[in-house]
Design a protein around this motif. Sequence first.
Motif, PDB file in Angstrom:
ATOM      1  N   LEU A 143       0.735  -1.227   0.023  1.00  0.00           N
ATOM      2  CA  LEU A 143      -0.142   0.118  -0.171  1.00  0.00           C
ATOM      3  C   LEU A 143       0.845   1.200   0.032  1.00  0.00           C
ATOM      4  O   LEU A 143       1.619   1.530   0.979  1.00  0.00           O
ATOM      5  CB  LEU A 143      -1.067   0.149   1.115  1.00  0.00           C
ATOM      6  CG  LEU A 143      -1.571   1.416   1.363  1.00  0.00           C
ATOM      7  CD1 LEU A 143      -2.683   1.658   0.343  1.00  0.00           C
ATOM      8  CD2 LEU A 143      -2.482   1.400   2.767  1.00  0.00           C
ATOM      9  N   ALA A 144       0.749   2.188  -0.869  1.00  0.00           N
ATOM     10  CA  ALA A 144       1.549   3.466  -1.203  1.00  0.00           C
ATOM     11  C   ALA A 144       0.392   4.401  -1.081  1.00  0.00           C
ATOM     12  O   ALA A 144      -0.853   4.178  -1.277  1.00  0.00           O
ATOM     13  CB  ALA A 144       2.283   3.560  -2.404  1.00  0.00           C
ATOM     14  N   GLU A 145       0.542   5.737  -1.169  1.00  0.00           N
ATOM     15  CA  GLU A 145      -0.335   6.711  -1.220  1.00  0.00           C
ATOM     16  C   GLU A 145      -1.260   6.568  -2.426  1.00  0.00           C
ATOM     17  O   GLU A 145      -2.624   6.847  -2.134  1.00  0.00           O
ATOM     18  CB  GLU A 145       0.344   8.147  -1.245  1.00  0.00           C
ATOM     19  CG  GLU A 145      -0.765   9.278  -1.030  1.00  0.00           C
ATOM     20  CD  GLU A 145      -0.284  10.432  -0.788  1.00  0.00           C
ATOM     21  OE1 GLU A 145      -0.631  11.581  -0.923  1.00  0.00           O
ATOM     22  OE2 GLU A 145       1.096  10.561  -0.854  1.00  0.00           O
ATOM     23  N   ARG A 146      -0.915   6.305  -3.287  1.00  0.00           N
ATOM     24  CA  ARG A 146      -1.814   6.232  -4.774  1.00  0.00           C
ATOM     25  C   ARG A 146      -1.516   4.852  -5.336  1.00  0.00           C
ATOM     26  O   ARG A 146      -1.887   4.979  -6.456  1.00  0.00           O
ATOM     27  CB  ARG A 146      -1.534   7.469  -5.721  1.00  0.00           C
ATOM     28  CG  ARG A 146      -1.745   8.765  -4.939  1.00  0.00           C
ATOM     29  CD  ARG A 146      -1.848  10.101  -6.019  1.00  0.00           C
ATOM     30  NE  ARG A 146      -0.518  10.392  -6.256  1.00  0.00           N
ATOM     31  CZ  ARG A 146       0.247  10.091  -7.724  1.00  0.00           C
ATOM     32  NH1 ARG A 146      -0.507   9.497  -8.544  1.00  0.00           N
ATOM     33  NH2 ARG A 146       1.427  10.146  -7.720  1.00  0.00           N
ATOM     34  N   ALA A 147      -1.122   3.887  -4.681  1.00  0.00           N
ATOM     35  CA  ALA A 147      -0.927   2.689  -5.424  1.00  0.00           C
ATOM     36  C   ALA A 147      -1.139   1.622  -4.427  1.00  0.00           C
ATOM     37  O   ALA A 147      -0.742   1.571  -3.359  1.00  0.00           O
ATOM     38  CB  ALA A 147       0.469   2.616  -6.232  1.00  0.00           C
ATOM     39  N   LEU A 148      -1.798   0.462  -5.240  1.00  0.00           N
ATOM     40  CA  LEU A 148      -1.969  -0.741  -4.307  1.00  0.00           C
ATOM     41  C   LEU A 148      -1.689  -1.855  -5.105  1.00  0.00           C
ATOM     42  O   LEU A 148      -2.105  -2.225  -6.314  1.00  0.00           O
ATOM     43  CB  LEU A 148      -3.463  -1.106  -3.839  1.00  0.00           C
ATOM     44  CG  LEU A 148      -3.727  -2.270  -3.263  1.00  0.00           C
ATOM     45  CD1 LEU A 148      -3.291  -2.256  -1.660  1.00  0.00           C
ATOM     46  CD2 LEU A 148      -5.307  -2.460  -3.097  1.00  0.00           C
ATOM     47  N   LEU A 174      -7.519  -0.698  -0.526  1.00  0.00           N
ATOM     48  CA  LEU A 174      -7.110  -1.413   0.564  1.00  0.00           C
ATOM     49  C   LEU A 174      -8.348  -1.695   1.481  1.00  0.00           C
ATOM     50  O   LEU A 174      -8.400  -2.776   2.071  1.00  0.00           O
ATOM     51  CB  LEU A 174      -6.250  -0.737   1.249  1.00  0.00           C
ATOM     52  CG  LEU A 174      -5.592  -1.728   2.584  1.00  0.00           C
ATOM     53  CD1 LEU A 174      -5.060  -3.191   1.974  1.00  0.00           C
ATOM     54  CD2 LEU A 174      -4.540  -1.202   3.413  1.00  0.00           C
ATOM     55  N   TYR A 175      -9.242  -0.712   1.628  1.00  0.00           N
ATOM     56  CA  TYR A 175     -10.403  -0.857   2.680  1.00  0.00           C
ATOM     57  C   TYR A 175     -11.180  -1.954   2.106  1.00  0.00           C
ATOM     58  O   TYR A 175     -11.909  -2.946   2.698  1.00  0.00           O
ATOM     59  CB  TYR A 175     -11.123   0.353   2.922  1.00  0.00           C
ATOM     60  CG  TYR A 175     -12.652   0.114   3.080  1.00  0.00           C
ATOM     61  CD1 TYR A 175     -12.873  -0.265   4.231  1.00  0.00           C
ATOM     62  CD2 TYR A 175     -13.539   0.462   2.114  1.00  0.00           C
ATOM     63  CE1 TYR A 175     -14.314  -0.530   4.519  1.00  0.00           C
ATOM     64  CE2 TYR A 175     -14.931   0.221   2.332  1.00  0.00           C
ATOM     65  CZ  TYR A 175     -15.280  -0.310   3.543  1.00  0.00           C
ATOM     66  OH  TYR A 175     -16.777  -0.518   3.638  1.00  0.00           O
ATOM     67  N   GLY A 176     -11.411  -1.792   0.743  1.00  0.00           N
ATOM     68  CA  GLY A 176     -12.397  -2.688  -0.228  1.00  0.00           C
ATOM     69  C   GLY A 176     -11.858  -4.386   0.212  1.00  0.00           C
ATOM     70  O   GLY A 176     -12.676  -5.112   0.368  1.00  0.00           O
ATOM     71  N   LEU A 177     -10.486  -4.708  -0.047  1.00  0.00           N
ATOM     72  CA  LEU A 177      -9.664  -5.570   0.276  1.00  0.00           C
ATOM     73  C   LEU A 177      -9.887  -6.184   1.735  1.00  0.00           C
ATOM     74  O   LEU A 177     -10.680  -7.442   1.843  1.00  0.00           O
ATOM     75  CB  LEU A 177      -8.369  -5.751  -0.365  1.00  0.00           C
ATOM     76  CG  LEU A 177      -7.342  -6.728   0.244  1.00  0.00           C
ATOM     77  CD1 LEU A 177      -7.950  -7.943  -0.378  1.00  0.00           C
ATOM     78  CD2 LEU A 177      -5.927  -6.455  -0.043  1.00  0.00           C
ATOM     79  N   LEU A 178      -9.644  -5.480   2.555  1.00  0.00           N
ATOM     80  CA  LEU A 178      -9.811  -6.149   4.146  1.00  0.00           C
ATOM     81  C   LEU A 178     -11.219  -6.267   4.571  1.00  0.00           C
ATOM     82  O   LEU A 178     -11.558  -7.123   5.181  1.00  0.00           O
ATOM     83  CB  LEU A 178      -9.331  -4.986   5.098  1.00  0.00           C
ATOM     84  CG  LEU A 178      -7.633  -4.636   4.677  1.00  0.00           C
ATOM     85  CD1 LEU A 178      -7.219  -3.412   5.835  1.00  0.00           C
ATOM     86  CD2 LEU A 178      -6.860  -6.000   5.049  1.00  0.00           C
TER      87      LEU A 178
END
Length: 343
Positions: A121-126, A161-165
């Motif tokens: 997880l980066a600021e604008r990349a997953l 990331l929220y959607g993934l978790l």
Amino acid sequence: MAHPSEAGAEQSPRDRDEVPPPRTRVWRGGTLEKHDFPVAQVSDYLEEDDTVVWVDLCAPQSADLRVIGDELGLDPVAVEDAVSRHERAKIDRYEGYAFLNVYVPRIEDGELTLYEVSAFLAERALVTVRQGPGFDIDALIKRWDESPDVDIASAGAGYLLYGLLDMVVDLQLEAVQALDDEADEVESMIFDEAFEVREIQRRSFRLRKNLVALRRVALPMREVVNTLLRRDLRMITPALAPYLQDVYDHTLRVGEWTDSLRDLVANLLDTRIALQGNRMNEVMKKVTSWAAIIAVPTAVTGFYGQNVPYPGFSTHSGFIVSSIIIVVCSVALYAVFKSRDWL
């Protein structure tokens, strides 16, 4: 399965020579602009201020991650963790990005399988890294596309990331629910004498094994989500905090549910042993009671079978008296044992 490194681990698609190609997406201003572009173009899109990039790699090797590692400047240690199998569920913080490792459970025919998923997880990349195709990535994409609550332009890669978790924790809740249903079935079997003891033992130990494995990968999710909620990480925007807090609450529920199920399974095993002991006592009471009843005619016939003179010896009356004694004593013992619920 008790642990990802033990039974039930998914088969790598490399073993079948069916490695899916990398999947990529880029959003500009919150709107999907392009997908399935070469991984080498990731850095080009990230040079623009209003873009968010996602890359998915399935069953990669070190060489497969080298390109994305160069594109995002990933630490070799984090890259090694992403390609290593059976890493524990965790989150590691690096300068400018974070590395996560989580597990997605699936229960089929009573067997638990854990699918390992890593993410950078980066600021604008997953970047998501899957060890195999067991995790439904299309369902995750559908969740991203159909969720209107958060603006990806303002939330950045944290929204992805929220959607993934959220999906991972929801699947863990489904797995706990399945184990809870299994525990109810085992409980019914324990109090039903129609089921064989071996079948009850098999399902009980399988339930306990699955529960231990799920608990081992579900409990660390608390720390993963809690770390993301810390303000000093600066990768989760304030707008996402309530949504991640909801995910955190679900992780607590999974942990509490697994703890209660663990206690329930332990009680079921103790109950099974106690019931088995009680049934054995009942059997022993009946066997002992019948043995006492049978002992009466044995004693009487043994006495009258002596080769010495006694009242009624070698007479018809002696036979009648001995028969009456046998019948009366046996009936009396049967009545006494029956009244005491020994028969």
